[in-house]
Design an enzyme around this catalytic site. Sequence first.
Site, PDB file in Angstrom:
ATOM      1  N   PRO A   1       9.077  -1.142  10.437  1.00 20.60           N
ATOM      2  CA  PRO A   1      10.438  -1.896  10.844  1.00 20.60           C
ATOM      3  C   PRO A   1      10.902  -2.474   9.177  1.00 20.60           C
ATOM      4  CG  PRO A   1       8.538  -3.199  11.481  1.00 20.60           C
ATOM      5  CD  PRO A   1       8.020  -2.000  11.108  1.00 20.60           C
TER       6      PRO A   1
ATOM      7  N   MET B   1       9.641   0.417 -48.969  1.00 20.17           N
ATOM      8  CA  MET B   1       9.134   1.088 -50.362  1.00 20.17           C
ATOM      9  C   MET B   1      10.161   0.263 -51.506  1.00 20.17           C
ATOM     10  SD  MET B   1       9.015   4.937 -49.190  1.00 20.17           S
ATOM     11  CE  MET B   1      10.560   5.056 -48.834  1.00 20.17           C
TER      12      MET B   1
ATOM     13  N   ASP C   1      -1.983  10.965 -45.455  1.00 16.22           N
ATOM     14  CA  ASP C   1      -1.044  10.158 -46.299  1.00 16.22           C
ATOM     15  C   ASP C   1      -2.182   8.817 -46.530  1.00 16.22           C
ATOM     16  OD1 ASP C   1       1.055  11.458 -46.777  1.00 16.22           O
ATOM     17  OD2 ASP C   1       2.307  10.448 -45.386  1.00 16.22           O
TER      18      ASP C   1
ATOM     19  N   GLY D   1       3.501   4.951 -40.206  1.00 14.35           N
ATOM     20  CA  GLY D   1       4.627   4.786 -39.468  1.00 14.35           C
ATOM     21  C   GLY D   1       5.005   5.964 -38.738  1.00 14.35           C
TER      22      GLY D   1
ATOM     23  N   VAL E   1       0.701  -1.379   0.046  1.00 17.38           N
ATOM     24  CA  VAL E   1      -0.050   0.007  -0.052  1.00 17.38           C
ATOM     25  C   VAL E   1       0.867   1.418  -0.052  1.00 17.38           C
ATOM     26  CG1 VAL E   1      -1.596   1.270   1.292  1.00 17.38           C
ATOM     27  CG2 VAL E   1      -1.916  -1.173   0.943  1.00 17.38           C
TER      28      VAL E   1
ATOM     29  N   LYS F   1      -3.800  12.550 -53.195  1.00 15.48           N
ATOM     30  CA  LYS F   1      -4.467  13.171 -54.419  1.00 15.48           C
ATOM     31  C   LYS F   1      -4.076  14.611 -54.573  1.00 15.48           C
ATOM     32  CE  LYS F   1      -8.570   9.950 -53.933  1.00 15.48           C
ATOM     33  NZ  LYS F   1      -9.973  10.121 -53.670  1.00 15.48           N
TER      34      LYS F   1
ATOM     35  N   PRO G   1       1.941   1.561 -38.541  1.00 10.99           N
ATOM     36  CA  PRO G   1       2.005   0.874 -39.652  1.00 10.99           C
ATOM     37  C   PRO G   1       0.600   0.495 -40.291  1.00 10.99           C
ATOM     38  CG  PRO G   1       1.821  -0.710 -37.624  1.00 10.99           C
ATOM     39  CD  PRO G   1       1.941   0.692 -37.206  1.00 10.99           C
TER      40      PRO G   1
END
Length: 411
Positions: free
Chosen positions: A48, A333, A196, A250, A28, A218, A173
């Site tokens: 103690p 990549m 992205d 990432g 505790v 785009k 990822p």
Amino acid sequence: MAHPAHPAYPVGLRLTGRRVVVIGGGQVAQRRLPALVAAGADVLLVSPSATPSVDAMAETGEIRWERRHYRDGDLDGAWYALIATRDRAANDAASAEAEARRVWCVRADDAEAATAWTPATGRVEGVTVAVLSGNDPRRSAAVRDAVVEGLRDGSLTAARPRTPGVALVGGGPGDPDLITVRGRRLLAEADVVIADRLGPRDLLDELPPHVEVIDAAKIPYGRFMAQEAINNALIEHAKAGKAVVRLKGGDPYVFGRGMEELQALAEHGIPCTVVPGISSSISVPGAAGIPVTHRGVAHEFTVVSGHVGPDDPRSLVDWASLAKLTGTLVILMGVDKIGLIAEALVGHGRSADTPVAVIQEGTTAAQRRVDATLATVGETVRDREVRPPAVIVIGEVVRVNPPSALPTAGA
């Protein structure tokens, strides 16, 4: 003693420099002492013995420790007391002294005999959450956890100040559960999100309708101009006083052009927060059952961009040196260049039998693993129609966990 009709009165104690006595040095005390020290209390421990963690706090001078049993008078001058021994008689005696001296007292063994209760607490960026639900600590903890999680992930946005500026957030990822807590909170607070293609796009569905989502994949003008257009969009929205999140796959600084964006913002004096993300270079192999290092197999791993081939004059990679390494090689990549990469590595001395694993869409429901060797990986990728995004792992670690033992994606 508390009465059922009279709930506890919540209050925040300011204990800086004030005497606090803790009786008992067990589990505790181990849980409660760090918060008391953080509050600036002058803590005296009477016990103690103590757990190693409590002992360490005494060794570093964070608390004072008198190695003995409780005795009458220990609470003289105390503002607050925590009684947490296994000796009921000692606890009763200390509690009686606290009552006589009008010292607020918490008892770990008997909440009904205490004059104070410790709430379940949590802290999130300057906000302290404290929950009491009568004498039901599990319910208090459950409510505390729900509120703290809401503050962290942004679902309790009304409780947080909105901060204009830009945050470069690494989304991880692909699995939306693998974004960091801080990244998810900033995403929930955003006015504009520039995302992205490789970011955790499922998270965009959670955004409220007023949030403007810009698909960076785009943005027109081709590959080079696209980055310039992204920079301009970040600057434009930030100057309009909006909270902008640049959501990346990432980590922002692992082949993510994060530094380019930060530099563009700095030129315009725009504040920017960088939130690291879980890199696919480690997480995707892990999700496919491949450790990038393993005792007795690989003591290092190298992460390389494969977006340009070894014969490309733009390449900054020393493939001859990489071929001589005995550790793991992780290619990002590099799906469309893996045949040329494999030929270069073999040509510079790496064994053609070196195992290779290609993990497509790692950590998502569409994850799949294709195994080959340096001699066969180019043809295998073509025959199996592997498409980006994919992480390629080259080295003996590929054989540590056979495909039959692979974990379920996202598990």
